[in-house]
Scaffold this motif. Structure first.
Motif, PDB file in Angstrom:
ATOM      1  N   ALA A  54       0.778  -1.447  -0.325  1.00 28.55           N
ATOM      2  CA  ALA A  54      -0.180  -0.135   0.013  1.00 28.55           C
ATOM      3  C   ALA A  54       1.006   1.173  -0.348  1.00 28.55           C
ATOM      4  CB  ALA A  54      -0.558   0.036   1.329  1.00 28.55           C
ATOM      5  N   TRP A  55       1.594   1.438   0.609  1.00 22.51           N
ATOM      6  CA  TRP A  55       2.640   2.351   0.768  1.00 22.51           C
ATOM      7  C   TRP A  55       3.830   2.640  -0.028  1.00 22.51           C
ATOM      8  CZ3 TRP A  55       5.385   0.650   5.934  1.00 22.51           C
ATOM      9  CH2 TRP A  55       3.460   0.713   7.195  1.00 22.51           C
ATOM     10  N   LYS A  58       1.438   3.928  -2.910  1.00 27.76           N
ATOM     11  CA  LYS A  58       1.176   5.444  -2.301  1.00 27.76           C
ATOM     12  C   LYS A  58       2.014   6.342  -3.454  1.00 27.76           C
ATOM     13  CE  LYS A  58       0.540   8.943   1.299  1.00 27.76           C
ATOM     14  NZ  LYS A  58       0.288   8.984   2.909  1.00 27.76           N
ATOM     15  N   ALA A  61       2.335   6.828  -6.156  1.00 29.09           N
ATOM     16  CA  ALA A  61       1.107   7.441  -7.023  1.00 29.09           C
ATOM     17  C   ALA A  61       1.232   8.600  -6.442  1.00 29.09           C
ATOM     18  CB  ALA A  61      -0.439   7.513  -6.349  1.00 29.09           C
ATOM     19  N   ALA A  62       1.875   9.493  -5.455  1.00 29.44           N
ATOM     20  CA  ALA A  62       2.492  10.416  -5.320  1.00 29.44           C
ATOM     21  C   ALA A  62       3.419  10.666  -6.861  1.00 29.44           C
ATOM     22  CB  ALA A  62       3.292  10.299  -4.347  1.00 29.44           C
ATOM     23  N   MET A  70      -3.963   8.019  -4.518  1.00 31.45           N
ATOM     24  CA  MET A  70      -3.186   8.427  -2.635  1.00 31.45           C
ATOM     25  C   MET A  70      -3.842   7.725  -1.969  1.00 31.45           C
ATOM     26  SD  MET A  70      -0.705  11.833  -3.728  1.00 31.45           S
ATOM     27  CE  MET A  70      -0.692  11.637  -1.670  1.00 31.45           C
ATOM     28  N   ALA A  71      -5.225   8.932  -1.881  1.00 32.53           N
ATOM     29  CA  ALA A  71      -5.718   8.336  -1.198  1.00 32.53           C
ATOM     30  C   ALA A  71      -6.384   6.875  -1.480  1.00 32.53           C
ATOM     31  CB  ALA A  71      -7.166   9.298  -1.250  1.00 32.53           C
ATOM     32  N   ALA A  73      -4.783   4.189  -1.864  1.00 33.66           N
ATOM     33  CA  ALA A  73      -3.678   3.807  -1.083  1.00 33.66           C
ATOM     34  C   ALA A  73      -3.779   4.453   0.150  1.00 33.66           C
ATOM     35  CB  ALA A  73      -2.599   3.975  -1.937  1.00 33.66           C
ATOM     36  N   ASP A  74      -3.924   4.967   0.949  1.00 34.77           N
ATOM     37  CA  ASP A  74      -3.806   5.045   2.291  1.00 34.77           C
ATOM     38  C   ASP A  74      -5.124   4.016   2.787  1.00 34.77           C
ATOM     39  OD1 ASP A  74      -2.282   7.005   3.372  1.00 34.77           O
ATOM     40  OD2 ASP A  74      -3.353   8.529   2.403  1.00 34.77           O
ATOM     41  N   GLU A  75      -6.327   4.152   2.189  1.00 39.16           N
ATOM     42  CA  GLU A  75      -7.641   3.564   2.496  1.00 39.16           C
ATOM     43  C   GLU A  75      -6.706   1.760   2.707  1.00 39.16           C
ATOM     44  OE1 GLU A  75     -11.108   3.923   1.095  1.00 39.16           O
ATOM     45  OE2 GLU A  75     -10.482   6.077   0.607  1.00 39.16           O
TER      46      GLU A  75
END
Length: 104
Positions: A54-55, A58, A61-62, A70-71, A73-75
Protein backbone atom coordinates in the motif's frame (compact mmCIF):
# COMPACT_ATOMS: atom_id res chain seq x y z
CA UNK A 1 -14.09 9.72 -6.16
CA UNK A 2 -12.97 11.12 -9.46
CA UNK A 3 -9.96 9.97 -11.40
CA UNK A 4 -7.58 12.48 -12.93
CA UNK A 5 -5.59 10.95 -15.77
CA UNK A 6 -4.62 14.50 -16.72
CA UNK A 7 -2.35 14.62 -13.67
CA UNK A 8 -0.45 11.59 -14.97
CA UNK A 9 -0.10 13.16 -18.42
CA UNK A 10 1.01 16.48 -16.93
CA UNK A 11 3.61 14.85 -14.68
CA UNK A 12 5.01 12.83 -17.56
CA UNK A 13 5.13 15.83 -19.90
CA UNK A 14 6.86 17.90 -17.20
CA UNK A 15 9.47 15.19 -16.77
CA UNK A 16 10.26 14.49 -20.43
CA UNK A 17 8.77 17.30 -22.49
CA UNK A 18 7.14 16.57 -25.82
CA UNK A 19 8.70 13.16 -26.45
CA UNK A 20 5.49 11.23 -27.10
CA UNK A 21 7.25 7.87 -27.42
CA UNK A 22 8.96 8.29 -24.06
CA UNK A 23 5.72 9.49 -22.47
CA UNK A 24 3.95 6.37 -23.79
CA UNK A 25 6.72 4.13 -22.42
CA UNK A 26 6.55 5.83 -19.03
CA UNK A 27 2.76 5.46 -18.93
CA UNK A 28 3.15 1.75 -19.54
CA UNK A 29 5.81 1.48 -16.84
CA UNK A 30 3.59 3.39 -14.39
CA UNK A 31 0.57 1.19 -15.08
CA UNK A 32 2.62 -2.02 -14.79
CA UNK A 33 4.14 -0.88 -11.51
CA UNK A 34 0.78 0.18 -10.07
CA UNK A 35 -0.82 -3.11 -11.16
CA UNK A 36 2.07 -5.02 -9.58
CA UNK A 37 1.49 -3.29 -6.23
CA UNK A 38 -2.24 -4.04 -6.37
CA UNK A 39 -1.40 -7.67 -7.16
CA UNK A 40 0.94 -7.76 -4.15
CA UNK A 41 -1.88 -6.37 -2.03
CA UNK A 42 -4.19 -9.10 -3.28
CA UNK A 43 -1.65 -11.78 -2.39
CA UNK A 44 -0.59 -10.32 0.99
CA UNK A 45 -1.43 -12.51 3.94
CA UNK A 46 0.15 -10.47 6.70
CA UNK A 47 -0.14 -6.89 7.86
CA UNK A 48 3.49 -6.06 7.01
CA UNK A 49 3.30 -7.18 3.37
CA UNK A 50 -0.08 -5.52 2.94
CA UNK A 51 1.14 -2.21 4.37
CA UNK A 52 4.36 -2.27 2.34
CA UNK A 53 2.47 -2.74 -0.94
CA UNK A 54 0.00 0.00 0.00
CA UNK A 55 2.82 2.43 0.86
CA UNK A 56 4.64 1.65 -2.38
CA UNK A 57 1.45 2.27 -4.34
CA UNK A 58 0.93 5.54 -2.49
CA UNK A 59 4.49 6.64 -3.26
CA UNK A 60 4.09 5.76 -6.91
CA UNK A 61 0.82 7.70 -7.10
CA UNK A 62 2.40 10.66 -5.30
CA UNK A 63 5.23 10.73 -7.82
CA UNK A 64 2.68 11.49 -10.51
CA UNK A 65 0.27 13.66 -8.53
CA UNK A 66 -2.56 11.11 -8.62
CA UNK A 67 -4.39 12.23 -5.50
CA UNK A 68 -7.29 9.80 -5.81
CA UNK A 69 -4.98 6.82 -6.10
CA UNK A 70 -2.95 8.14 -3.16
CA UNK A 71 -6.11 8.35 -1.05
CA UNK A 72 -7.10 4.81 -2.00
CA UNK A 73 -3.62 3.56 -1.12
CA UNK A 74 -3.98 5.28 2.27
CA UNK A 75 -7.30 3.50 2.78
CA UNK A 76 -5.65 0.22 1.84
CA UNK A 77 -2.87 0.75 4.38
CA UNK A 78 -5.52 1.08 7.10
CA UNK A 79 -7.60 -1.88 5.89
CA UNK A 80 -7.18 -5.52 6.78
CA UNK A 81 -5.02 -7.63 4.46
CA UNK A 82 -7.09 -8.97 1.57
CA UNK A 83 -9.96 -6.50 2.01
CA UNK A 84 -12.00 -7.18 -1.14
CA UNK A 85 -13.70 -3.78 -1.09
CA UNK A 86 -10.47 -1.78 -1.29
CA UNK A 87 -8.99 -4.17 -3.84
CA UNK A 88 -12.04 -3.64 -6.08
CA UNK A 89 -11.74 0.12 -5.72
CA UNK A 90 -8.03 0.07 -6.52
CA UNK A 91 -8.57 -2.11 -9.58
CA UNK A 92 -11.35 0.19 -10.70
CA UNK A 93 -9.10 3.24 -10.32
CA UNK A 94 -6.38 1.61 -12.40
CA UNK A 95 -8.90 0.55 -15.03
CA UNK A 96 -10.16 4.14 -15.24
CA UNK A 97 -6.62 5.41 -15.72
CA UNK A 98 -5.97 2.76 -18.36
CA UNK A 99 -9.12 3.70 -20.29
CA UNK A 100 -8.09 7.35 -20.33
CA UNK A 101 -4.59 6.70 -21.65
CA UNK A 102 -4.36 7.11 -25.41
CA UNK A 103 -3.19 3.95 -27.15
CA UNK A 104 -1.05 4.16 -30.26
Amino acid sequence: MSYDPGALDAALAAAVGDDSALIADLRIAFMESAARQVDLLARARCDANWALAAWRLKGLAASFGLMTLMALADEAAEAAPGDPRILRRLRSALAALERDIPHS
